[in-house]
Design an enzyme around this catalytic site. Structure first.
Site, PDB file in Angstrom:
ATOM      1  N   ARG A   1       0.926  -1.198  -0.187  1.00  0.00           N
ATOM      2  CA  ARG A   1      -0.080   0.038   0.188  1.00  0.00           C
ATOM      3  C   ARG A   1       0.789   1.199   0.035  1.00  0.00           C
ATOM      4  NH1 ARG A   1      -4.783  -1.772   4.438  1.00  0.00           N
ATOM      5  NH2 ARG A   1      -5.324  -3.860   3.276  1.00  0.00           N
TER       6      ARG A   1
ATOM      7  N   ARG B   1       2.051   0.977  10.107  1.00  0.00           N
ATOM      8  CA  ARG B   1       1.735   1.525   8.851  1.00  0.00           C
ATOM      9  C   ARG B   1       3.025   1.472   7.938  1.00  0.00           C
ATOM     10  NH1 ARG B   1      -2.848   3.892   8.276  1.00  0.00           N
ATOM     11  NH2 ARG B   1      -3.215   4.629  10.539  1.00  0.00           N
TER      12      ARG B   1
ATOM     13  N   GLU C   1      -6.341  -0.852  15.809  1.00  0.00           N
ATOM     14  CA  GLU C   1      -6.836  -1.694  14.893  1.00  0.00           C
ATOM     15  C   GLU C   1      -6.124  -2.820  14.541  1.00  0.00           C
ATOM     16  OE1 GLU C   1      -8.275  -1.790  10.199  1.00  0.00           O
ATOM     17  OE2 GLU C   1      -8.305  -0.007  10.948  1.00  0.00           O
TER      18      GLU C   1
ATOM     19  N   SER D   1     -10.313  -6.095  10.176  1.00  0.00           N
ATOM     20  CA  SER D   1     -11.862  -5.473   9.984  1.00  0.00           C
ATOM     21  C   SER D   1     -12.471  -6.532   9.334  1.00  0.00           C
ATOM     22  CB  SER D   1     -11.616  -4.188   8.735  1.00  0.00           C
ATOM     23  OG  SER D   1     -11.254  -3.164   9.547  1.00  0.00           O
TER      24      SER D   1
END
Length: 424
Positions: free
Chosen positions: A260, A275, A347, A350
């Protein structure tokens, strides 16, 4: 992706759903565009029909020795008009498809309304937050002190947001991946798959990353994209298939590297493994009938929770509000694990039900036994779990005062029985 016919028949329902997401009403403009398209198609069909009649009349007139000049001019005019109409139809269809392809899915009725993560609804908590008799460190300090987590070395070869894991930490990451896959395949009936990391545009369109989120993707020079999540290849396994309903649900899981660009995360989590541009994730995907999908969402979320529970990591489950929910989702549960070094929940998974939103984009249907009619399947996806973030959680929750890390019991068989990671 929506059926324009459904929008024509229920414009208020769609506008209300988009309003809940903070999106202006779209149905009137879409219906007007569709009306123009249907008018152009009708005129094109009329021109084709008239051209066929006139062409036949030309042959008949010539056979009788009659003047056919007027008919010949009419056919030429019709051909010119048809060429214009065909271009109009192509252009309007493309515009309508693009607009429909960029519209967010409609949230389920029980999804809480809200504008941001501050409006998410806590459903439950599990586990006790650990108490330390020393100030707990963050994972990057722990990993660097162990000499087995190297951000500077990774930056020299790849730039920011990459990491090199070495020694026991590299092995611990592998152990976590194997443990997750074993739980999902053995205890929850997911079929393990090894999937491509490079996919074409149509695969990303099917799972809704394109066209809206192109800036988040890494694009190769070969017409391929690096996958941002294992959801993409796993869901596309059934692309353009007609599945027998008695064989549903289908459940797939895979460990894959994910890539990403993190285009919208400037300044966020710039240090550490939270991240990264490249990371490992164990993904779960389910393909179900419409009647099965809501129960399957609860089941999938429970599978992800089991990983955290067996690792002994405290977490909470949130229902995401309309303003924080992903583009393709109708409903999403987020799992947030407790990180002592940050003194916060973060998190780690999900789990989402997209309804038939992705299935329409992939043209994936199912057929009831003994029937000819088909209908779109429902697709679900969930992280089970993000491996790097789970490694972060293990490091921070199992740290000791001397900087060593106790290995959770369930992972020790994958670590050759080792119980503690210390600096070599």
């Amino acid at each position: 992706m929506f059926d324009i016919k459904a929008i024509r028949e229920n414009p208020e329902t769609f506008d209300l759903g988009w309003k809940r997401r903070g999106i202006a009403a779209q149905s009137e403009a879409l219906i007007a565009l569709d009306s123009s398209l249907r008018e152009k198609k009708t005129e094109l069909q009329e021109c084709q029909s008239r051209r066929n009649v006139a062409s036949k009349s030309i042959g008949q007139a010539k056979a009788k020795g009659e003047d056919a000049d007027d008919l010949i001019r009419e056919v030429a005019d019709l051909k010119a008009r048809m060429a214009t109409l065909e271009e109009d139809v192509r252009s309007i269809e493309e515009e309508l498809t693009q607009k429909l392809g960029r519209l967010d899915n409609i949230p389920a009725e029980d999804v809480p309304d809200g504008e941001s993560e501050d409006d998410n609804l806590e459903v439950r908590k599990w586990g006790d937050i650990p108490a330390f008799d020393f100030a707990p460190k963050q994972h990057f300090d722990l990993g660097e002190d162990l000499g087995q987590m190297d951000f500077e070395g990774a930056a020299r070869m790849s730039g920011a947001r990459f990491v090199i894991l070495r020694g026991d930490l590299a092995k611990l990451e592998r152990a976590l991946s194997a443990f997750m896959l074993d739980v999902h395949t053995t205890d929850f009936g997911y079929e393990e798959a090894s999937v491509p990391l490079l996919v074409r545009e149509q695969a990303l369109y099917g799972t809704s990353q394109l066209p809206k989120f192109k800036e988040d993707l890494f694009e190769a020079t070969t017409g391929h994209y690096m996958i941002p999540t294992g959801e993409v290849p796993l869901t596309n396994i059934v692309r353009e298939d007609i599945l027998e309903e008695e064989k549903l649900p289908l459940r797939f899981t895979a460990l894959s590297q994910c890539f990403r660009s993190e285009a919208g995360s400037a300044g966020r989590d710039t240090r550490g493994m939270i991240r990264l541009h490249q990371f490992n994730k164990v993904e779960m995907v389910s393909i179900t009938t419409p009647e099965q999908s809501w129960d399957e969402l609860e089941r999938m979320t429970g599978a992800a929770e089991q990983i955290l529970q067996r690792l002994g990591l405290a977490y909470r489950v949130l229902t995401l509000c309309t303003g924080d929910m992903g583009f393709a989702a109708r409903k999403t549960y987020d799992l947030e694990v407790w990180l002592p070094g940050q003194d916060a929940y973060r998190e780690i998974s999900s789990c989402s039900n997209t309804g038939d939103f992705q299935a329409r984009r992939m043209n994936t249907r199912c057929r009831p036994a003994g029937e000819k009619r088909t209908r779109f399947v429902h697709t679900l996806n969930g992280s089970g779990l993000a491996v790097g973030r789970t490694l972060v959680a293990v490091l921070e929750n199992y740290q000791q005062a001397d900087g060593s890390i106790v290995i959770p019991e369930v992972l020790r068989p994958y670590m050759n029985g080792k119980e503690v990671i210390s600096r070599p």
